[in-house]
Structure formats: C-alpha cells, structure tokens
Design a protein around this motif. Structure first.
Motif, PDB file in Angstrom:
ATOM      1  N   PHE A 154       0.713  59.154  23.857  1.00 44.19           N
ATOM      2  CA  PHE A 154       2.120  59.507  23.718  1.00 44.19           C
ATOM      3  C   PHE A 154       2.582  60.421  24.854  1.00 44.19           C
ATOM      4  N   LEU A 155       1.798  61.443  25.159  1.00 45.05           N
ATOM      5  CA  LEU A 155       2.186  62.376  26.223  1.00 45.05           C
ATOM      6  C   LEU A 155       2.212  61.700  27.591  1.00 45.05           C
ATOM      7  N   ALA A 156       1.224  60.855  27.871  1.00 43.90           N
ATOM      8  CA  ALA A 156       1.196  60.166  29.153  1.00 43.90           C
ATOM      9  C   ALA A 156       2.360  59.189  29.268  1.00 43.90           C
ATOM     10  N   GLY A 157       2.669  58.479  28.193  1.00 41.07           N
ATOM     11  CA  GLY A 157       3.800  57.552  28.217  1.00 41.07           C
ATOM     12  C   GLY A 157       5.128  58.268  28.359  1.00 41.07           C
ATOM     13  N   THR A 158       5.281  59.393  27.693  1.00 43.58           N
ATOM     14  CA  THR A 158       6.511  60.173  27.816  1.00 43.58           C
ATOM     15  C   THR A 158       6.651  60.749  29.222  1.00 43.58           C
ATOM     16  N   ALA A 159       5.556  61.188  29.814  1.00 42.18           N
ATOM     17  CA  ALA A 159       5.597  61.700  31.182  1.00 42.18           C
ATOM     18  C   ALA A 159       5.995  60.604  32.164  1.00 42.18           C
ATOM     19  N   VAL A 191      -0.601  68.168  30.515  1.00 43.58           N
ATOM     20  CA  VAL A 191      -1.156  68.352  29.170  1.00 43.58           C
ATOM     21  C   VAL A 191      -1.927  67.108  28.735  1.00 43.58           C
ATOM     22  N   SER A 192      -1.473  65.920  29.152  1.00 41.83           N
ATOM     23  CA  SER A 192      -2.210  64.711  28.769  1.00 41.83           C
ATOM     24  C   SER A 192      -3.601  64.683  29.396  1.00 41.83           C
ATOM     25  N   GLY A 232       8.385  66.415  32.618  1.00 39.32           N
ATOM     26  CA  GLY A 232       7.468  65.311  32.891  1.00 39.32           C
ATOM     27  C   GLY A 232       6.180  65.788  33.545  1.00 39.32           C
ATOM     28  N   MET A 233       6.291  66.729  34.473  1.00 40.61           N
ATOM     29  CA  MET A 233       5.090  67.286  35.108  1.00 40.61           C
ATOM     30  C   MET A 233       4.210  68.008  34.095  1.00 40.61           C
ATOM     31  N   LEU A 261      -2.199  61.146  20.671  1.00 41.95           N
ATOM     32  CA  LEU A 261      -1.381  62.182  21.299  1.00 41.95           C
ATOM     33  C   LEU A 261      -1.440  62.076  22.825  1.00 41.95           C
ATOM     34  N   ARG A 262      -2.630  61.793  23.357  1.00 44.65           N
ATOM     35  CA  ARG A 262      -2.776  61.645  24.805  1.00 44.65           C
ATOM     36  C   ARG A 262      -1.955  60.460  25.312  1.00 44.65           C
TER      37      ARG A 262
END
Length: 100
Positions: A75-80, A59-60, A53-54, A72-73
């Motif tokens: 998706f990455l922020a939501g997954t984090a 990466v986001s 998560g970190m 992609l940003r």
C-alpha cells in the motif's frame, strides 16, 4: 533459558519487490518534480504531495521484513508511486487543455 516453542520470525523472501518496483520509476520522478517545484521559493500544495511521496517511499523500505507487513508495504509503495505520477499527469493534462 530459551523457549523452543516460540515461533521464529524470519524475513519474507521477497519483501523488497514492492518497494523496488515503486522506487525505479518513482524516485527519479519525485526528485525531478521536487527540483522543479522547489525553485519557486514557497511551499505549495503540490510540493507537499511530493514530499509525502518521498516519505511514503522511504517508509515502505523501512518497514519490518515480515510477511505480516506485506500488505502495508504494498500500500505504501503504491501510494508513493501514485503521488509521484499524479503531478506529472496533471501537468500533461493542463498542457493538453491549454493547447486546444
């Protein structure tokens, strides 16, 4: 010689919203959970999810600020944010199951 026909890639004006919305609740949760699970001295599966998560949160923020990277940003922020909240929800569910 500069070619004027090439499109200029400009930064998306609101590129920072998705990472910021995920960072405000997610970063304190990730740091708190990491400090709790790091105290036991060995690497567990939940600690791996917290570190993931970190990394996803970082990466986001580091993705290019173009409109094409928006999906992609997000998706990455939501997954984090999801990986930040899941261990806490798991602990609350375990506490509720143990109290009944």
């Amino acid at each position: 010689m500069i070619d004027d026909r090439l499109p200029v890639r400009t930064a998306h004006p609101t590129w920072w919203r998705a990472p910021l919305i995920a960072t405000l609740p997610g970063a304190p949760l990730l740091v708190w959970e990491y400090s709790l699970f790091r105290a036991d001295g060995y690497t567990s599966g939940i600690e791996t999810v917290i570190v993931l998560g970190m990394i996803l949160l970082a990466v986001s923020w580091l993705l290019p600020h173009r409109r094409s990277s928006r999906g992609l940003r997000l998706f990455l922020a939501g997954t984090a944010l999801t990986t930040a909240v899941l261990p806490l929800l798991f602990a609350v569910a375990l506490g509720a199951a143990m109290s009944t």
